[in-house]
Design an enzyme around this catalytic site. Sequence first.
Site, PDB file in Angstrom:
ATOM      1  CG  HIS A  19     -62.838 -15.673  29.962  1.00 26.53           C
ATOM      2  ND1 HIS A  19     -62.470 -15.074  29.638  1.00 26.53           N
ATOM      3  CD2 HIS A  19     -64.230 -15.408  29.051  1.00 26.53           C
ATOM      4  CE1 HIS A  19     -63.198 -13.944  28.998  1.00 26.53           C
ATOM      5  NE2 HIS A  19     -63.923 -14.072  29.243  1.00 26.53           N
ATOM      6  CG  ASP A 113     -58.867 -14.075  30.668  1.00 27.52           C
ATOM      7  OD1 ASP A 113     -59.260 -12.961  30.097  1.00 27.52           O
ATOM      8  OD2 ASP A 113     -59.727 -15.214  29.944  1.00 27.52           O
ATOM      9  CG  HIS A 144     -62.475  -4.328  26.430  1.00 29.99           C
ATOM     10  ND1 HIS A 144     -63.734  -3.424  26.320  1.00 29.99           N
ATOM     11  CD2 HIS A 144     -63.309  -4.814  25.155  1.00 29.99           C
ATOM     12  CE1 HIS A 144     -65.046  -4.600  26.867  1.00 29.99           C
ATOM     13  NE2 HIS A 144     -64.812  -5.067  25.757  1.00 29.99           N
ATOM     14  CD  GLN A 333     -71.669 -24.495  18.710  1.00 36.05           C
ATOM     15  OE1 GLN A 333     -72.852 -24.215  19.434  1.00 36.05           O
ATOM     16  NE2 GLN A 333     -71.377 -23.086  18.929  1.00 36.05           N
ATOM     17  CD1 TRP A 351     -62.932 -14.987  18.835  1.00 39.33           C
ATOM     18  CD2 TRP A 351     -64.667 -13.943  18.016  1.00 39.33           C
ATOM     19  NE1 TRP A 351     -62.284 -15.215  18.033  1.00 39.33           N
ATOM     20  CE2 TRP A 351     -63.298 -14.158  17.143  1.00 39.33           C
ATOM     21  CE3 TRP A 351     -65.465 -12.622  17.569  1.00 39.33           C
ATOM     22  CZ2 TRP A 351     -62.818 -13.318  16.057  1.00 39.33           C
ATOM     23  CZ3 TRP A 351     -64.487 -12.487  16.699  1.00 39.33           C
ATOM     24  CH2 TRP A 351     -63.720 -12.137  15.105  1.00 39.33           C
ATOM     25  CB  SER A 353     -70.652 -19.173  18.506  1.00 39.16           C
ATOM     26  OG  SER A 353     -70.571 -20.041  20.064  1.00 39.16           O
ATOM     27  CD  GLU A 356     -67.220 -24.018  18.363  1.00 39.79           C
ATOM     28  OE1 GLU A 356     -68.191 -24.310  17.659  1.00 39.79           O
ATOM     29  OE2 GLU A 356     -66.682 -24.543  19.211  1.00 39.79           O
ATOM     30  N   GLY A 371     -71.841  -7.823  26.002  1.00 41.51           N
ATOM     31  CA  GLY A 371     -71.152  -8.363  26.012  1.00 41.51           C
ATOM     32  C   GLY A 371     -70.464  -7.800  24.105  1.00 41.51           C
ATOM     33  CG  ASP A 372     -67.161 -10.888  22.675  1.00 40.92           C
ATOM     34  OD1 ASP A 372     -68.650 -11.032  22.583  1.00 40.92           O
ATOM     35  OD2 ASP A 372     -66.511 -11.447  22.179  1.00 40.92           O
TER      36      ASP A 372
END
Length: 448
Positions: A19, A113, A144, A333, A351, A353, A356, A371-372
């Site tokens: 985050h 955040d 959410h 990465q 997210w 990744s 990217e 999670g998402d």
Amino acid sequence: MAPKKPEHVVVMAFPYGTHAMPLFNLARRLAIQAPTLTFSFFSTSKSNQSVFGTSNNIPSNIKPYNVDDGESFTGHPKDEVYSFLKSMAEKYKNRIHSVYGDDDMMIKCLISDTFLYFGGDMADQMGVPWISFWVGGSCSLSAHYHTDLIRRSITLGPNGIEGRGEELMDFIPGLSFVRIGDLPEGVLFGGLESEFALMLHKMGLALSRAAAVTMNSFAELDLPALEHLKSKLVKCLPLGPFTLTSQSPSHIHDDPHGCLTWLDEQKPTSVAYISYGTMTTPPPDELVALAEGLEESGVPFLWSLKDHLASQLPDGFLERTSKRGFIIPWTPQQRVLGHNAVGVFMTHCGWSSVMESITAGIPMICRPFFGDQRINCRMVSDVWGIGTRIKDGVFTKDGTMECLNLIFSNEKLRGKVGALRGFAKHAVGPEGSSTKNFNTLVEIVCKD
């Protein structure tokens, strides 16, 4: 006439997972754009060290401040997070008060955040705008935001989502492809009374109070969900992809294990790159199945796997695949995905990744965990058509081979992700949607 006091922007990061760095990258862009403002970046000492200690070219008008992270934990990372959640509002308020005292006149904006939902109350008390930053995409944020509507619309029985996981969320605009089973924990299932779920619920309720909700995405990626959010929020501003707008931390250019040199020796678009982020790892039986599928497929692979997990791989696997496989504990990465030897990314669908992979033009094989990640996986495989998901959500030898064969034999997937890559590049260009949204954000931050 007394000299004008310097003006400050308070930035509050969530100190866990991935985050803090995206929010720091946004703060850095704003600090460059508004050099007369001071950006005070609040996070835990460990988080600040990972951000400021690995970043280069930090503007002089960004200052880190450490928030108390409470007691030390040596057990499961989740325990540390849950402990922090219980008192995080108090921790941030106390630290900010220790820096500014009662002189709120110095603060002209508060950015937090999205997890830090109490930023809205703090901004109201200061009489300044609150900007909320969501590290994910618009579909997960919409889930959410609509938590109460989802709970009213779907009544689960004693068996939870058993037998209902494939039902579509078609009563929310932009989520018609999302299934009940794709929802993040804390919305409809998954310990709804936990500290984390309670935080997520409060977060969803607070969103409409923000002067702007920003995110690491771009408008062309997910227009239906985004347009619906825009109708509900004061302003909804996708600013990404951050991989194209932010300077990378200095360590991202390191290659301590020589994986880029290894990639240089491989054929174009031939390599499967495998990484499951900092917080997730497939269970031992899936690691074995994944290894067996890689070995049987004959596909060259680069695998980012912590040293202590390599012992869980099949006996002799490392020796048998040594000529076409490379297993190392860490990779740069972004640079790996940008290498022309990489042909597919096997990912948990976090997210960052996903962003990217899109900006590198690499199709994905998805194995989400929590999670998402499940919503992101659904978008990758069923909506954008730029990847596939592991059958039944778990690695098997045959399932791994099927996915690899699909990706390497289907040029349509590569073409679709290439098209999205083009949209992403345009979004951050001089006339792009993300650039225009960033300029709108600057106006909010700098408004007198």
